[in-house]
Write a protein that holds these residues in place. Structure first.
Motif, PDB file in Angstrom:
ATOM      1  N   PHE A  30       0.937  -1.318  -0.129  1.00  0.00           N
ATOM      2  CA  PHE A  30      -0.080   0.031   0.005  1.00  0.00           C
ATOM      3  C   PHE A  30       0.708   1.408  -0.109  1.00  0.00           C
ATOM      4  O   PHE A  30       0.602   2.273  -0.792  1.00  0.00           O
ATOM      5  CB  PHE A  30      -0.866  -0.062   1.194  1.00  0.00           C
ATOM      6  CG  PHE A  30      -2.006   1.196   1.115  1.00  0.00           C
ATOM      7  CD1 PHE A  30      -2.706   1.478   0.003  1.00  0.00           C
ATOM      8  CD2 PHE A  30      -2.428   1.545   2.583  1.00  0.00           C
ATOM      9  CE1 PHE A  30      -3.665   2.378   0.010  1.00  0.00           C
ATOM     10  CE2 PHE A  30      -3.434   2.576   2.411  1.00  0.00           C
ATOM     11  CZ  PHE A  30      -4.000   3.034   1.141  1.00  0.00           C
ATOM     12  N   ALA A  31       1.984   1.198   0.730  1.00  0.00           N
ATOM     13  CA  ALA A  31       2.818   2.439   0.696  1.00  0.00           C
ATOM     14  C   ALA A  31       3.555   2.511  -0.561  1.00  0.00           C
ATOM     15  O   ALA A  31       3.795   3.684  -0.948  1.00  0.00           O
ATOM     16  CB  ALA A  31       4.035   2.152   2.029  1.00  0.00           C
ATOM     17  N   LEU A  32       3.693   1.493  -1.146  1.00  0.00           N
ATOM     18  CA  LEU A  32       4.405   1.587  -2.493  1.00  0.00           C
ATOM     19  C   LEU A  32       3.555   2.198  -3.542  1.00  0.00           C
ATOM     20  O   LEU A  32       3.950   2.933  -4.326  1.00  0.00           O
ATOM     21  CB  LEU A  32       4.933   0.069  -2.851  1.00  0.00           C
ATOM     22  CG  LEU A  32       6.128  -0.562  -2.348  1.00  0.00           C
ATOM     23  CD1 LEU A  32       6.289  -2.005  -2.570  1.00  0.00           C
ATOM     24  CD2 LEU A  32       7.408   0.386  -2.667  1.00  0.00           C
ATOM     25  N   GLY A  87       3.027   5.808  -2.863  1.00  0.00           N
ATOM     26  CA  GLY A  87       4.435   6.411  -3.153  1.00  0.00           C
ATOM     27  C   GLY A  87       4.532   6.754  -4.450  1.00  0.00           C
ATOM     28  O   GLY A  87       4.774   7.702  -5.116  1.00  0.00           O
ATOM     29  N   ARG A  88       4.041   5.584  -5.464  1.00  0.00           N
ATOM     30  CA  ARG A  88       4.086   5.720  -6.832  1.00  0.00           C
ATOM     31  C   ARG A  88       2.940   7.003  -7.410  1.00  0.00           C
ATOM     32  O   ARG A  88       3.324   7.960  -8.341  1.00  0.00           O
ATOM     33  CB  ARG A  88       3.622   4.338  -7.464  1.00  0.00           C
ATOM     34  CG  ARG A  88       4.898   3.645  -7.517  1.00  0.00           C
ATOM     35  CD  ARG A  88       4.431   2.428  -8.473  1.00  0.00           C
ATOM     36  NE  ARG A  88       3.304   1.582  -7.848  1.00  0.00           N
ATOM     37  CZ  ARG A  88       3.262   0.550  -7.262  1.00  0.00           C
ATOM     38  NH1 ARG A  88       4.446   0.323  -6.847  1.00  0.00           N
ATOM     39  NH2 ARG A  88       2.383  -0.024  -7.054  1.00  0.00           N
ATOM     40  N   MET A  89       1.726   6.943  -6.683  1.00  0.00           N
ATOM     41  CA  MET A  89       0.964   7.968  -7.046  1.00  0.00           C
ATOM     42  C   MET A  89       1.299   9.481  -6.776  1.00  0.00           C
ATOM     43  O   MET A  89       0.861  10.270  -7.469  1.00  0.00           O
ATOM     44  CB  MET A  89      -0.280   7.675  -6.385  1.00  0.00           C
ATOM     45  CG  MET A  89      -1.618   8.727  -6.814  1.00  0.00           C
ATOM     46  SD  MET A  89      -3.133   8.146  -5.535  1.00  0.00           S
ATOM     47  CE  MET A  89      -2.414   8.657  -3.957  1.00  0.00           C
ATOM     48  N   ILE A 108       6.249   7.148   3.472  1.00  0.00           N
ATOM     49  CA  ILE A 108       4.794   6.616   3.408  1.00  0.00           C
ATOM     50  C   ILE A 108       4.379   5.590   4.370  1.00  0.00           C
ATOM     51  O   ILE A 108       3.366   5.653   5.115  1.00  0.00           O
ATOM     52  CB  ILE A 108       4.256   6.500   1.850  1.00  0.00           C
ATOM     53  CG1 ILE A 108       4.339   7.526   1.108  1.00  0.00           C
ATOM     54  CG2 ILE A 108       2.909   5.963   2.145  1.00  0.00           C
ATOM     55  CD1 ILE A 108       3.605   8.673   1.236  1.00  0.00           C
ATOM     56  N   GLU A 109       5.574   4.627   4.439  1.00  0.00           N
ATOM     57  CA  GLU A 109       5.230   3.503   5.500  1.00  0.00           C
ATOM     58  C   GLU A 109       5.190   4.088   6.692  1.00  0.00           C
ATOM     59  O   GLU A 109       4.345   3.598   7.582  1.00  0.00           O
ATOM     60  CB  GLU A 109       6.401   2.401   5.092  1.00  0.00           C
ATOM     61  CG  GLU A 109       6.330   1.248   6.194  1.00  0.00           C
ATOM     62  CD  GLU A 109       5.125   0.342   5.961  1.00  0.00           C
ATOM     63  OE1 GLU A 109       4.424  -0.156   7.077  1.00  0.00           O
ATOM     64  OE2 GLU A 109       4.296   0.308   4.905  1.00  0.00           O
TER      65      GLU A 109
END
Length: 247
Positions: A64-66, A69-71, A79-80
């Motif tokens: 979810f953090a990834l 982060g991409r968005m 983010i994590e």
């Protein structure tokens, strides 16, 4: 009413594990501390002393953090940390991540701070800023024999307004809210809904002197404010969800 606001000059840099309470007491010995002074402390030095520092090199981001982060084009490790320090995501888009912290504060990025911390580290909010404020106040009373108030502060953004302002996230020895309902104005009108967030007013005023960049003045003395002595909590400033029309 005359209000004076001044910093503790040349305050030492705080490292993880330092006894912030002892350091503050020693620095206060250098000034003419007075009863009913209000000591406003930037949460960053408290968080550092309480080891609330994350090394991003040791963080493995979740899927979810990834995704976030991409968005948002941001470091997924940060983010994590934001997600770990949150209890709920309030709003999220390509630019912002508004969360509720475990304390109940609603702010950007769970209050995670990159400023004034070296390398790939970030600082989170203290676990219990009210408790820490009480400890500092009690130590000042015991060692310096002064009855003061303590506010732990952080800068938050505000809904529908641009810019950040210093807010109280922890307190001791001062009433969080001043209820003046029932009083009258200059024309005799009875106030029916006015409750003043006194500690936020004090924190915001201290923020002018404290600064947010390289000022190096994380502890501010506010003198001359008329306030009620109380040992309640900064969490009383949080609006209940059922009364929050913006959530």
């Amino acid at each position: 009413m005359k209000i004076t606001i001044f910093p503790l000059r040349n305050f030492p840099l705080i490292n993880p594990g330092d006894s912030l309470t002892e350091i503050i007491v020693e620095e206060l010995r250098k000034i003419d501390l007075q009863n009913r002074d209000i000591i406003v402390i930037a949460h960053t030095i408290l968080s550092k002393s309480e080891n609330k520092v994350y090394d991003l090199n040791l963080i493995t981001p979740s899927p979810f953090a990834l995704q976030i982060g991409r968005m948002q084009g941001k470091d997924p490790r940060k983010i994590e940390v934001i997600l770990r320090e949150s209890s709920e995501i309030i709003r999220m888009n390509e630019k912002v991540l508004i969360t509720a912290t475990h304390h109940g504060f609603i702010c950007a990025n769970s209050g995670i701070d990159k400023s004034n911390t070296p390398g790939d580290t970030v600082i989170s909010l203290p676990d219990d800023p009210d408790f820490s404020a009480r400890q500092i106040r009690d130590e000042i009373k015991e060692k310096l024999h002064k009855n003061v108030a303590v506010i732990i502060s952080d800068t938050f953004g505000r809904p529908l307004r641009v810019g950040t302002v210093n807010f109280a996230i922890g307190l001791a020895g001062i009433n969080s809210l001043e209820d003046i309902r029932g009083k009258t104005d200059l024309f005799g009108y009875e106030l029916r809904s006015t409750i003043i967030a006194r500690v936020d007013e004090v924190a915001a005023a201290a923020g002018i002197v404290m600064g947010q960049a390289d000022e190096g003045t994380p502890v501010i003395i506010v003198r001359g404010v008329d306030y009620s002595i109380n040992d309640n909590s900064a969490r009383e400033l949080i609006r209940e969800p059922e009364n929050d029309v913006f959530r």
